[in-house]
Motif scaffolding. Structure first.
Motif, PDB file in Angstrom:
ATOM      1  N   ILE A 161       0.835  -1.213   0.000  1.00  0.00           N
ATOM      2  CA  ILE A 161       0.000   0.000   0.000  1.00  0.00           C
ATOM      3  C   ILE A 161       0.865   1.256   0.000  1.00  0.00           C
ATOM      4  N   LYS A 162       2.036   1.173   0.638  1.00  0.00           N
ATOM      5  CA  LYS A 162       2.906   2.345   0.707  1.00  0.00           C
ATOM      6  C   LYS A 162       3.408   2.775  -0.665  1.00  0.00           C
ATOM      7  N   THR A 163       3.488   1.842  -1.594  1.00  0.00           N
ATOM      8  CA  THR A 163       4.000   2.177  -2.922  1.00  0.00           C
ATOM      9  C   THR A 163       2.894   2.606  -3.886  1.00  0.00           C
ATOM     10  N   LEU A 164       1.635   2.349  -3.510  1.00  0.00           N
ATOM     11  CA  LEU A 164       0.537   2.610  -4.445  1.00  0.00           C
ATOM     12  C   LEU A 164       0.413   4.067  -4.871  1.00  0.00           C
ATOM     13  N   PRO A 165       0.566   5.050  -3.968  1.00  0.00           N
ATOM     14  CA  PRO A 165       0.479   6.441  -4.431  1.00  0.00           C
ATOM     15  C   PRO A 165       1.477   6.758  -5.538  1.00  0.00           C
ATOM     16  N   PHE A 166       2.726   6.299  -5.360  1.00  0.00           N
ATOM     17  CA  PHE A 166       3.743   6.530  -6.381  1.00  0.00           C
ATOM     18  C   PHE A 166       3.373   5.831  -7.682  1.00  0.00           C
ATOM     19  N   VAL A 167       2.950   4.565  -7.585  1.00  0.00           N
ATOM     20  CA  VAL A 167       2.570   3.795  -8.775  1.00  0.00           C
ATOM     21  C   VAL A 167       1.397   4.447  -9.493  1.00  0.00           C
ATOM     22  N   PHE A 168       0.399   4.897  -8.738  1.00  0.00           N
ATOM     23  CA  PHE A 168      -0.778   5.525  -9.340  1.00  0.00           C
ATOM     24  C   PHE A 168      -0.412   6.830 -10.048  1.00  0.00           C
ATOM     25  N   ILE A 169       0.510   7.583  -9.473  1.00  0.00           N
ATOM     26  CA  ILE A 169       0.930   8.839 -10.103  1.00  0.00           C
ATOM     27  C   ILE A 169       1.594   8.568 -11.448  1.00  0.00           C
ATOM     28  N   ILE A 170       2.531   7.629 -11.468  1.00  0.00           N
ATOM     29  CA  ILE A 170       3.217   7.300 -12.722  1.00  0.00           C
ATOM     30  C   ILE A 170       2.227   6.749 -13.743  1.00  0.00           C
ATOM     31  N   ALA A 171       1.360   5.825 -13.306  1.00  0.00           N
ATOM     32  CA  ALA A 171       0.370   5.241 -14.215  1.00  0.00           C
ATOM     33  C   ALA A 171      -0.588   6.315 -14.724  1.00  0.00           C
ATOM     34  N   GLY A 172      -0.977   7.229 -13.840  1.00  0.00           N
ATOM     35  CA  GLY A 172      -1.890   8.298 -14.244  1.00  0.00           C
ATOM     36  C   GLY A 172      -1.274   9.225 -15.271  1.00  0.00           C
ATOM     37  N   VAL A 173      -0.008   9.548 -15.088  1.00  0.00           N
ATOM     38  CA  VAL A 173       0.685  10.411 -16.060  1.00  0.00           C
ATOM     39  C   VAL A 173       0.715   9.752 -17.426  1.00  0.00           C
ATOM     40  N   PHE A 174       1.064   8.475 -17.455  1.00  0.00           N
ATOM     41  CA  PHE A 174       1.160   7.792 -18.754  1.00  0.00           C
ATOM     42  C   PHE A 174      -0.210   7.600 -19.387  1.00  0.00           C
ATOM     43  N   TYR A 175      -1.207   7.299 -18.577  1.00  0.00           N
ATOM     44  CA  TYR A 175      -2.557   7.164 -19.119  1.00  0.00           C
ATOM     45  C   TYR A 175      -2.989   8.477 -19.762  1.00  0.00           C
ATOM     46  N   THR A 176      -2.700   9.581 -19.099  1.00  0.00           N
ATOM     47  CA  THR A 176      -3.067  10.895 -19.635  1.00  0.00           C
ATOM     48  C   THR A 176      -2.338  11.186 -20.941  1.00  0.00           C
ATOM     49  N   LEU A 177      -1.043  10.886 -20.969  1.00  0.00           N
ATOM     50  CA  LEU A 177      -0.257  11.144 -22.188  1.00  0.00           C
ATOM     51  C   LEU A 177      -0.803  10.365 -23.374  1.00  0.00           C
ATOM     52  N   PHE A 178      -1.160   9.102 -23.135  1.00  0.00           N
ATOM     53  CA  PHE A 178      -1.656   8.274 -24.227  1.00  0.00           C
ATOM     54  C   PHE A 178      -3.105   8.606 -24.567  1.00  0.00           C
ATOM     55  N   ARG A 179      -3.908   8.854 -23.530  1.00  0.00           N
ATOM     56  CA  ARG A 179      -5.322   9.143 -23.748  1.00  0.00           C
ATOM     57  C   ARG A 179      -5.520  10.420 -24.543  1.00  0.00           C
ATOM     58  N   LEU A 180      -4.738  11.448 -24.228  1.00  0.00           N
ATOM     59  CA  LEU A 180      -4.836  12.731 -24.929  1.00  0.00           C
ATOM     60  C   LEU A 180      -3.981  12.758 -26.197  1.00  0.00           C
ATOM     61  N   LYS A 181      -3.352  11.622 -26.496  1.00  0.00           N
ATOM     62  CA  LYS A 181      -2.528  11.480 -27.695  1.00  0.00           C
ATOM     63  C   LYS A 181      -1.378  12.478 -27.747  1.00  0.00           C
ATOM     64  N   ILE A 182      -0.902  12.846 -26.555  1.00  0.00           N
ATOM     65  CA  ILE A 182       0.281  13.700 -26.496  1.00  0.00           C
ATOM     66  C   ILE A 182       1.494  12.927 -26.991  1.00  0.00           C
ATOM     67  N   VAL A 183       1.527  11.631 -26.674  1.00  0.00           N
ATOM     68  CA  VAL A 183       2.501  10.725 -27.292  1.00  0.00           C
ATOM     69  C   VAL A 183       1.721   9.586 -27.935  1.00  0.00           C
ATOM     70  N   ASP A 184       2.293   9.026 -28.956  1.00  0.00           N
ATOM     71  CA  ASP A 184       1.593   8.034 -29.779  1.00  0.00           C
ATOM     72  C   ASP A 184       1.808   6.625 -29.222  1.00  0.00           C
ATOM     73  N   PHE A 185       0.758   6.058 -28.658  1.00  0.00           N
ATOM     74  CA  PHE A 185       0.876   4.727 -28.069  1.00  0.00           C
ATOM     75  C   PHE A 185       1.061   3.647 -29.132  1.00  0.00           C
ATOM     76  N   LYS A 186       0.802   3.982 -30.402  1.00  0.00           N
ATOM     77  CA  LYS A 186       0.977   2.994 -31.468  1.00  0.00           C
ATOM     78  C   LYS A 186       2.451   2.714 -31.747  1.00  0.00           C
ATOM     79  N   SER A 187       3.311   3.568 -31.242  1.00  0.00           N
ATOM     80  CA  SER A 187       4.748   3.379 -31.451  1.00  0.00           C
ATOM     81  C   SER A 187       5.231   2.132 -30.713  1.00  0.00           C
ATOM     82  N   LYS A 188       5.916   1.258 -31.429  1.00  0.00           N
ATOM     83  CA  LYS A 188       6.441   0.035 -30.817  1.00  0.00           C
ATOM     84  C   LYS A 188       7.411   0.360 -29.690  1.00  0.00           C
ATOM     85  N   THR A 189       8.249   1.373 -29.899  1.00  0.00           N
ATOM     86  CA  THR A 189       9.228   1.746 -28.879  1.00  0.00           C
ATOM     87  C   THR A 189       8.541   2.182 -27.599  1.00  0.00           C
TER      88      THR A 189
END
Length: 494
Positions: free
Chosen positions: A258-286
């Motif tokens: 549980i102690k690590t969940l806030p950090f994990v959620f923040i990182i996951a949330g940032v990436f979800y936002t980047l991909f959801r808003l298409k700021i970065v292209d999730f279709k990229s294999k890299t």
């Protein structure tokens, strides 16, 4: 002059080549880390790696004479440096610069697969910053070693064609995991991603063949670490120390996921936002591959139940590229802000500036650039002919290396391991509890000299029984003969 410095660090990106990028990254890493070349120790784990490596150089395989909870490639790195350059803090820290600069270079290389020269270059620069600043990162940590191998492996996976390269990649991943076992998590998520991706593209059979080669390369490294033990009839020690002990340690820890969940959620949330808003292209294999690796690293943090500063070394190179791409989409900064931004960047290595001042003041005060109780206490001991044959460092245990001595028992290699009784069966310790071990050291080994730290409990403050026992024992059987900065030197009463 300041503008020339800015111009050097912001070259014509289109003319950059790997040699130029490496030179810039090396100079940045060297400047930031150089003042720490003279420090006795920066993290206690680094001291333990050095002691373990010296034991290997002296002819004792890891885990047979001394013991620590890390795979052998970490000790091998230090042992090779010590074998080549002798007992040299400067040599160890210099090769730390090489590790960091190369990690930054291959972070740049990964970035080149998916973004511009400029973004890739700055990803490399910030990798150097983040792997060198804040907390204990100026030392050479196992995370520096394992991350370099993994980053190079990822770069080759993305940039090289041909099945033979998968064997090389497997070797690199094997070296990474055998430097720090938790890298098995990002390796697992990476393999799952490759299988999923190849299934979607209907190339599963071809990729499985490549994965077999990668697995073969990985297995070669694992087997090679066991060969010296096989030749000495110590395979059981190898197996228990590298594979069974970490599982036992992980199962005994009290840290909550549980102690690590806030950090994990923040990182996951940032990436979800980047991909959801298409700021970065999730279709990229890299980017998909980097995301899989990031997920694996985060899983390893959750399994550990904590996120120490040096753990983040394993995350930085993979997270910088997508974040760099996202930041590059922001509006261009007005030229009038160039100097203020450059000034802020120049302030980032504040720890390095302070340490430069520290080594100068230490030279003026003590006549040497080398500083820290791990150096000053052993120097005092030698100069005053204090007993070193039978010595126990409860703190500053790099002093064993400086004096050419060994810890009193295997469990005392890292002072905190004395209380990790769940590991005793794997280090073949005849004592069964931490208190038995401590009593054996003090009452039977009876060290003539004990070194502690002023203003700090010898064991974790939660370990009331251990601290109460050793405090009383020292008071009744030892006398404090010297205080060197924060180092306390006790001598046994006869």
């Amino acid at each position: 002059m300041f503008k020339k410095a800015i111009s050097f660090l912001t070259p014509n990106y289109q003319t950059l080549n790997w040699k130029t990028v490496f030179l810039i990254l090396f100079l940045i890493a060297f400047f930031i880390r150089f003042p720490f070349f003279f420090r006795d120790y920066i993290d206690r784990d680094e001291s333990t790696f050095i002691i373990m490596a010296q034991s290997w150089v002296d002819g004792h395989l890891p885990y047979t004479h001394l013991w620590d909870l890390k795979p052998p490639v970490t000790f091998l790195f230090f042992a090779l440096v010590i074998k080549a350059f002798g007992k040299s803090f400067m040599a160890i820290r210099f090769f730390g610069v090489i590790l960091v600069a190369l990690t930054g270079l291959f972070t740049y290389g990964i970035g080149r697969r998916v973004t511009t020269q400029m973004v890739s270059f700055w990803c490399g620069v910030f990798a150097v910053f983040l792997l060198s600043l804040f907390g204990s990162l100026q030392g050479v940590m196992s995370e520096h070693i394992c991350t370099l191998f993994f980053v190079v492996g990822v770069y080759l996976l993305l940039s090289r064609e041909g099945k033979g390269w998968y064997l090389v990649v497997g070797v690199l991943f094997g070296l990474s995991v055998m430097s720090k076992l938790n890298m098995a998590y990002p390796l697992l998520t990476l393999v799952i991603y490759i299988i999923w991706s190849s299934w979607v593209k209907k190339r599963l059979w071809q990729e499985l063949q490549c994965l077999v080669l990668m697995g073969l390369g990985f297995a070669i490294i694992v087997v090679l670490t066991g060969v010296p033990y096989y030749l000495q009839g110590e395979v059981q020690v190898w197996w228990e120390s590298i594979f069974e002990a970490p599982l036992a340690y992980a199962g005994s820890k009290q840290h909550s996921v549980i102690k690590t969940l806030p950090f994990v959620f923040i990182i996951a949330g940032v990436f979800y936002t980047l991909f959801r808003l298409k700021i970065v292209d999730f279709k990229s294999k890299t980017l998909q591959l980097l995301t899989a690796i990031i997920m694996g690293v985060l899983l390893s943090f959750m399994q550990t139940g904590k996120v120490n500063g040096h753990y983040l070394i394993q995350l930085y190179p993979f997270i910088l590229v997508p974040l760099g791409m996202a930041l590059s989409k922001l509006p261009a900064v007005n030229k009038k802000y160039t100097l203020p931004i450059a000034f802020l960047l120049a302030l980032l290595p504040m720890e390095a500036y302070l340490e430069y001042g520290n080594i100068v003041s230490n030279k003026m005060e003590k006549g040497t650039y080398f500083n820290g109780e791990g150096i000053d206490v052993p120097r005092y001991i030698v100069e005053n002919n204090i007993e070193t044959n039978n010595i126990f460092f409860t703190e500053y245990h790099i002093g064993y290396w400086v004096l050419g001595e060994h810890p009193p028992t295997k469990a005392a290699t890292h002072p905190s391991s004395i209380t990790r009784e769940e590991l005793f069966p794997y280090m073949q310790n005849p004592r069964h509890t931490g208190m038995e071990e401590l009593k054996y050291i003090l009452e039977e080994v009876r060290p003539k000299t004990v070194v502690a730290r002023k203003g700090k409990r010898i064991f974790d403050k939660k370990l009331l029984e251990f601290n109460a026992y050793i405090d009383v024992y020292l008071a009744e059987n030892y006398t404090l003969i010297a205080t060197i900065d924060r180092g306390l030197i006790y001598q046994r009463l006869e």
